[in-house]
Design an enzyme around this catalytic site. Sequence first.
Site, PDB file in Angstrom:
ATOM      1  N   HIS A  89       0.017  17.819 -27.013  1.00 41.44           N
ATOM      2  CA  HIS A  89      -0.213  16.396 -26.760  1.00 41.44           C
ATOM      3  C   HIS A  89      -1.490  15.850 -27.402  1.00 41.44           C
ATOM      4  O   HIS A  89      -1.611  14.647 -27.580  1.00 41.44           O
ATOM      5  CB  HIS A  89      -0.210  16.117 -25.249  1.00 41.44           C
ATOM      6  CG  HIS A  89       1.174  16.111 -24.663  1.00 41.44           C
ATOM      7  ND1 HIS A  89       2.006  17.207 -24.709  1.00 41.44           N
ATOM      8  CD2 HIS A  89       1.886  15.131 -24.038  1.00 41.44           C
ATOM      9  CE1 HIS A  89       3.163  16.905 -24.119  1.00 41.44           C
ATOM     10  NE2 HIS A  89       3.110  15.660 -23.710  1.00 41.44           N
ATOM     11  N   HIS A  97      -0.320  12.640 -29.076  1.00 40.40           N
ATOM     12  CA  HIS A  97      -0.739  11.296 -28.641  1.00 40.40           C
ATOM     13  C   HIS A  97      -1.382  10.527 -29.781  1.00 40.40           C
ATOM     14  O   HIS A  97      -1.158   9.331 -29.942  1.00 40.40           O
ATOM     15  CB  HIS A  97      -1.740  11.387 -27.480  1.00 40.40           C
ATOM     16  CG  HIS A  97      -1.070  11.472 -26.144  1.00 40.40           C
ATOM     17  ND1 HIS A  97      -1.689  11.970 -25.023  1.00 40.40           N
ATOM     18  CD2 HIS A  97       0.168  11.116 -25.744  1.00 40.40           C
ATOM     19  CE1 HIS A  97      -0.849  11.920 -23.997  1.00 40.40           C
ATOM     20  NE2 HIS A  97       0.286  11.407 -24.413  1.00 40.40           N
ATOM     21  N   ARG A 156      -2.276  22.282 -14.345  1.00 43.05           N
ATOM     22  CA  ARG A 156      -1.327  21.247 -14.809  1.00 43.05           C
ATOM     23  C   ARG A 156      -1.595  20.833 -16.256  1.00 43.05           C
ATOM     24  O   ARG A 156      -0.715  20.325 -16.943  1.00 43.05           O
ATOM     25  CB  ARG A 156      -1.358  20.043 -13.848  1.00 43.05           C
ATOM     26  CG  ARG A 156      -0.255  19.035 -14.121  1.00 43.05           C
ATOM     27  CD  ARG A 156      -0.060  18.058 -12.979  1.00 43.05           C
ATOM     28  NE  ARG A 156       0.980  17.089 -13.307  1.00 43.05           N
ATOM     29  CZ  ARG A 156       1.511  16.230 -12.445  1.00 43.05           C
ATOM     30  NH1 ARG A 156       1.106  16.212 -11.193  1.00 43.05           N
ATOM     31  NH2 ARG A 156       2.441  15.384 -12.826  1.00 43.05           N
ATOM     32  N   GLU A 161      10.220  18.965 -25.835  1.00 45.25           N
ATOM     33  CA  GLU A 161       9.470  19.184 -24.582  1.00 45.25           C
ATOM     34  C   GLU A 161      10.015  20.400 -23.824  1.00 45.25           C
ATOM     35  O   GLU A 161       9.282  21.063 -23.105  1.00 45.25           O
ATOM     36  CB  GLU A 161       9.512  17.933 -23.700  1.00 45.25           C
ATOM     37  CG  GLU A 161       8.729  16.748 -24.266  1.00 45.25           C
ATOM     38  CD  GLU A 161       7.272  16.669 -23.794  1.00 45.25           C
ATOM     39  OE1 GLU A 161       6.799  17.581 -23.096  1.00 45.25           O
ATOM     40  OE2 GLU A 161       6.615  15.675 -24.149  1.00 45.25           O
ATOM     41  N   ARG A 207       0.818  -1.231   0.000  1.00 44.41           N
ATOM     42  CA  ARG A 207       0.000   0.000   0.000  1.00 44.41           C
ATOM     43  C   ARG A 207       0.848   1.276   0.000  1.00 44.41           C
ATOM     44  O   ARG A 207       0.399   2.342   0.431  1.00 44.41           O
ATOM     45  CB  ARG A 207      -0.965   0.036   1.186  1.00 44.41           C
ATOM     46  CG  ARG A 207      -1.927  -1.123   1.178  1.00 44.41           C
ATOM     47  CD  ARG A 207      -3.132  -0.855   2.057  1.00 44.41           C
ATOM     48  NE  ARG A 207      -4.027  -1.991   1.993  1.00 44.41           N
ATOM     49  CZ  ARG A 207      -3.958  -3.049   2.793  1.00 44.41           C
ATOM     50  NH1 ARG A 207      -3.035  -3.112   3.730  1.00 44.41           N
ATOM     51  NH2 ARG A 207      -4.804  -4.022   2.652  1.00 44.41           N
ATOM     52  N   LYS A 262       3.289  11.384 -11.174  1.00 47.00           N
ATOM     53  CA  LYS A 262       2.435  10.578 -12.045  1.00 47.00           C
ATOM     54  C   LYS A 262       3.162   9.267 -12.287  1.00 47.00           C
ATOM     55  O   LYS A 262       4.253   9.256 -12.856  1.00 47.00           O
ATOM     56  CB  LYS A 262       2.215  11.269 -13.393  1.00 47.00           C
ATOM     57  CG  LYS A 262       1.102  12.293 -13.395  1.00 47.00           C
ATOM     58  CD  LYS A 262       0.835  12.752 -14.817  1.00 47.00           C
ATOM     59  CE  LYS A 262      -0.271  13.774 -14.880  1.00 47.00           C
ATOM     60  NZ  LYS A 262      -0.441  14.301 -16.248  1.00 47.00           N
ATOM     61  N   LYS A 275       7.927  23.213 -13.671  1.00 46.90           N
ATOM     62  CA  LYS A 275       7.087  22.053 -13.343  1.00 46.90           C
ATOM     63  C   LYS A 275       6.783  21.981 -11.848  1.00 46.90           C
ATOM     64  O   LYS A 275       5.661  21.661 -11.453  1.00 46.90           O
ATOM     65  CB  LYS A 275       7.736  20.750 -13.824  1.00 46.90           C
ATOM     66  CG  LYS A 275       6.866  19.555 -13.493  1.00 46.90           C
ATOM     67  CD  LYS A 275       6.690  18.557 -14.570  1.00 46.90           C
ATOM     68  CE  LYS A 275       5.632  17.526 -14.164  1.00 46.90           C
ATOM     69  NZ  LYS A 275       5.653  16.336 -14.959  1.00 46.90           N
ATOM     70  N   ASN A 329       0.060  19.702 -21.235  1.00 50.41           N
ATOM     71  CA  ASN A 329      -0.418  18.892 -22.359  1.00 50.41           C
ATOM     72  C   ASN A 329      -0.368  19.641 -23.684  1.00 50.41           C
ATOM     73  O   ASN A 329      -0.869  19.145 -24.696  1.00 50.41           O
ATOM     74  CB  ASN A 329      -1.854  18.401 -22.102  1.00 50.41           C
ATOM     75  CG  ASN A 329      -1.896  17.457 -20.909  1.00 50.41           C
ATOM     76  OD1 ASN A 329      -0.898  16.816 -20.593  1.00 50.41           O
ATOM     77  ND2 ASN A 329      -3.033  17.403 -20.239  1.00 50.41           N
ATOM     78  N   HIS A 332       8.293  10.146 -28.215  1.00 49.51           N
ATOM     79  CA  HIS A 332       7.205  10.952 -27.665  1.00 49.51           C
ATOM     80  C   HIS A 332       7.403  12.448 -27.958  1.00 49.51           C
ATOM     81  O   HIS A 332       6.495  13.129 -28.441  1.00 49.51           O
ATOM     82  CB  HIS A 332       7.096  10.701 -26.158  1.00 49.51           C
ATOM     83  CG  HIS A 332       6.109  11.580 -25.470  1.00 49.51           C
ATOM     84  ND1 HIS A 332       4.746  11.459 -25.660  1.00 49.51           N
ATOM     85  CD2 HIS A 332       6.282  12.625 -24.611  1.00 49.51           C
ATOM     86  CE1 HIS A 332       4.133  12.387 -24.941  1.00 49.51           C
ATOM     87  NE2 HIS A 332       5.039  13.112 -24.292  1.00 49.51           N
ATOM     88  N   GLU A 353      -4.025  17.669 -11.631  1.00 40.83           N
ATOM     89  CA  GLU A 353      -4.381  18.097 -12.982  1.00 40.83           C
ATOM     90  C   GLU A 353      -5.851  18.472 -13.138  1.00 40.83           C
ATOM     91  O   GLU A 353      -6.509  18.097 -14.108  1.00 40.83           O
ATOM     92  CB  GLU A 353      -4.009  16.979 -13.987  1.00 40.83           C
ATOM     93  CG  GLU A 353      -3.824  17.505 -15.394  1.00 40.83           C
ATOM     94  CD  GLU A 353      -3.390  16.422 -16.389  1.00 40.83           C
ATOM     95  OE1 GLU A 353      -2.228  15.985 -16.278  1.00 40.83           O
ATOM     96  OE2 GLU A 353      -4.198  16.039 -17.225  1.00 40.83           O
TER      97      GLU A 353
END
Length: 366
Positions: free
Chosen positions: A255, A259, A248, A192, A128, A150, A234, A252, A272, A244
Site C-alpha cells: 500500500h 496509495h 493490523r 488483494e 452517536r 474501518k 482478517k 498494508n 485500488h 492498527e
Amino acid sequence: MKETSTTNINVELLDRSYNILIAAGLLKNCVNEITRVISPHCRKIVIVSNKKIFTLYGNIPSQNLKKLGYQPLHFLIGDGEKYKTLATAEKLFTFLIEQRLERRDALIALGGGVVGDLTGFVAATYLRGIDYIQIPTSLLAQIDAAIGGKTAVNHKKGKNLIGAFHQPKLVIVDPNVLITLPKRELVAAIYEVIKYGVIADEKLFYLLEKEKNNILARNIELLTEIIISCCKAKAGIVSRDEHESGERQILNFGHTIGHALETITNYKHFKHGEAVGYGMIAATLISNQLNLINDEQTRKIISLVKGYSKLPSVKGISLETLLEIMRQDKKSLAGQLTFVLPEQIGRVIIGQRVPINVVHQVLQTL
Ligand code: GLY
C-alpha cells in the site's frame, strides 16, 4: 445458482464481537440472521446501496424484512469512489432524520467498499451510533473492506481522512453475487487476495497459483474457499489489533507505493487492487535488495501478481513526483520510507525503514 453450507467466522472483540457468515445462496435466507443481532425494539431498517446493486439484489432482503414486520426503506447513492463524501453522508443523514430513525433502528450496507465505508460512517455518527450490517457484493469488500470496522468518507485532500472505527453487527457474504461483478474488479480484488497469501497464508498463495484459470472463470466453490481463507485471516488480525497499533499494519503490504500510484493518477487510472499489485511487486523487490527475502520466493510472488492479468501501464508517471508523494506521507521519516516487506511467502515484517535511494532504484526497474 449454487448453494453451499454456511461457514461462520467470529471476529472476537469482547462486547463488540460479531460473525461473518459465508455461503453461496445466503442472500436469500439472511434476514433471520439479521434480526438475531439487531435490537429487539428495531422497527426501521434502511438498506443503503447503489442503483445497479439494489436492482439486482435488494428486493429479496427488503421483502423478507417486511414479512417479518419491519419497515424496510432504501437509500441509493451514486456508483463510485467520487460519491464517498461528506456531501453524500449528509444526504443520508437528512433521509434518516426525515424518516425518524431512532437509536434502536439499523442500517444495512448492500454493495461494495464505497457503500460499506459510507454506511458504516453514517452508522457510527448518526445519533452517536446505531447498528449496521454489512452485505458486501464485491470480492474486495467481501475479503477486506466489510470486515474490521474501518468506516470513512474521503476529503478532497485525501482518501478516508474522515472516519471512525465502528464494528458491524454482522457480515453476510454470498459468493453467488460475484457472477455479476465486472471482470476488472474481480481481478483487482484477486491482487488483494494474493496479499493475504503473502502476509499470512502460504496455502492460499499456492491455491491461487494452481487454480488461476478456475478462479478467473468464477468457480463458486473456489471463490468461496478463497473468501473463507481471507476472512479467517482478517478476523484474526482485527481481533488481535482492532485499532492498527501493530499487527493490523500487515494488511498494508503493497500500500505504500499503491496509495502513491492512486494519488498521482487522481484515483482514475488504477483500481485500488491494481495499484496494490504494483506496490507488492515493488515491496518484494525492495525486500530482495535488502536481502530479507530470497530470489526464488521473490520470483514466485512477482510472477503470481503478474500472471493474473496485465496491470495498467505506468507509462508517463513521473518517478520524482511519485517519490515526493511518498515523502509527504506521514510514514516518511528523515529520508526513509516505511514499508511492510515480505520475508517469505506467508510472513512479512512491519515498520521496515527503507532509504529513499533504494526505493528509487527499484521503482526505476518498473
Ligand atoms: N483494509 C485494511 C484494514 O482493514 O486494516
